[in-house]
Motif scaffolding. Structure first.
Motif, PDB file in Angstrom:
ATOM      1  N   ARG A  17      -8.519   4.668   4.229  1.00 16.87           N
ATOM      2  CA  ARG A  17      -7.861   4.229   2.863  1.00 16.87           C
ATOM      3  C   ARG A  17      -6.446   3.577   3.275  1.00 16.87           C
ATOM      4  O   ARG A  17      -5.924   2.618   2.404  1.00 16.87           O
TER       5      ARG A  17
ATOM      6  N   SER B 225     -13.418   3.471  -1.059  1.00 19.18           N
ATOM      7  CA  SER B 225     -12.173   3.229  -0.176  1.00 19.18           C
ATOM      8  C   SER B 225     -12.060   4.193   0.898  1.00 19.18           C
ATOM      9  O   SER B 225     -11.059   4.222   1.849  1.00 19.18           O
TER      10      SER B 225
ATOM     11  N   ASP C 121       0.823  -1.069   0.123  1.00 14.20           N
ATOM     12  CA  ASP C 121       0.007  -0.027   0.080  1.00 14.20           C
ATOM     13  C   ASP C 121       0.969   1.036  -0.047  1.00 14.20           C
ATOM     14  O   ASP C 121       2.080   1.096   0.334  1.00 14.20           O
TER      15      ASP C 121
ATOM     16  N   ARG D  89      -4.209   1.132   4.598  1.00 12.16           N
ATOM     17  CA  ARG D  89      -4.358  -0.148   4.970  1.00 12.16           C
ATOM     18  C   ARG D  89      -3.159  -0.795   5.862  1.00 12.16           C
ATOM     19  O   ARG D  89      -3.357  -1.834   6.141  1.00 12.16           O
TER      20      ARG D  89
END
Length: 251
Positions: free
Chosen positions: A154, A132, A108, A156
């Motif tokens: 958003r 998201s 991410d 993660r």
């Protein structure tokens, strides 16, 4: 939030950047004329949190933007999937930087720029991926709410996150909330590089603080930053400092 990873994850995703000084066309032209860039050889990052601090104009945002472009983020912010341009005013610094990464690969990542966050939010609405971000348009939230939605909905974990002055939209209490979320993400094997003026965010335990000033850049302690000292002195001696300041302004 993902589970806390193993000790293996103390390694950073981004170890360091190096300025390819032999390729710089001239240290008299922007952005190479900025003190921080002019003095840059190699900048090493903390595996968890690195702060870039300094007065406006020292090159914090320019350097962070270049790091973001090296990592293939959109120069105006967003994830690697965000692709738009509203103004082509970004520097070419990233073309003269070399990065060294560890063998770990993030799953991410995000580049948050306070000054262009509105444009990113508009792009997200246009491509209809607001799910998201908590299922609610970022434009339908206050500035502070949208920043926190970004952090909590958003981000993660297992990622690298670049934040440029995230405190711009956050009250002091929400800065504390943001710090708590950053800590949760660090526990979930994330790395942050943050340009900030916030003495609250700078207090994050164990972080590396890099000061950019007229002499270049160097690592410093939290208690030695102007952000801490000016805030401490003002809160402890508010009446005296106001008297001196306002008397000087009157003259």
């Amino acid at each position: 939030m993902p589970a806390k990873p193993s000790q293996l994850d103390a390694l950073p995703y981004l170890r360091e950047i190096t300025l390819l000084r032999e390729q710089v066309p001239s240290f008299d032209q922007y952005p190479f004329s900025l003190p921080a860039v002019r003095s840059l050889h190699t900048l090493t990052f903390h595996p968890h949190v690195t702060f870039l601090v300094g007065e406006n104009g020292t090159g914090k945002s320019t350097l962070l933007e270049a790091i973001a472009q090296l990592l293939r983020f959109n120069a105006e912010g967003g994830s690697r999937n965000v692709r738009f341009t509203t103004r082509d005013t970004h520097s070419e610094l990233y073309n003269h930087l070399k990065m060294v990464r560890s063998f770990k690969m993030p799953t991410d990542g995000y580049f948050l720029r306070a000054e262009s966050f509105y444009n990113v939010a508009s792009y997200i609405d246009d491509v209809e991926v607001e799910g998201s971000y908590g299922g609610k348009s970022l434009h339908a939230q206050s500035h502070g709410e949208s920043f926190l939605a970004l952090l909590t909905q958003r981000f993660r974990g297992n990622g690298i996150y670049l934040l440029d002055e995230p405190e711009a939209a956050l009250s002091p209490s929400r800065q504390l909330s943001a710090m708590a979320v950053i800590h949760q993400l660090v526990q979930a094997d994330s790395q942050f590089i943050i340009a900030t003026h916030s003495p609250i965010l700078l207090a994050y335990p164990g972080a590396k603080i890099v000061l950019l000033d007229a002499d270049g850049m160097h690592e410093t302690a939290y208690e030695d930053t102007d952000h801490y000292r000016v805030t401490r002195d003002f809160l402890n001696q508010r009446e005296r400092m106001l008297k001196v300041l306002l008397e000087e302004e009157a003259e």
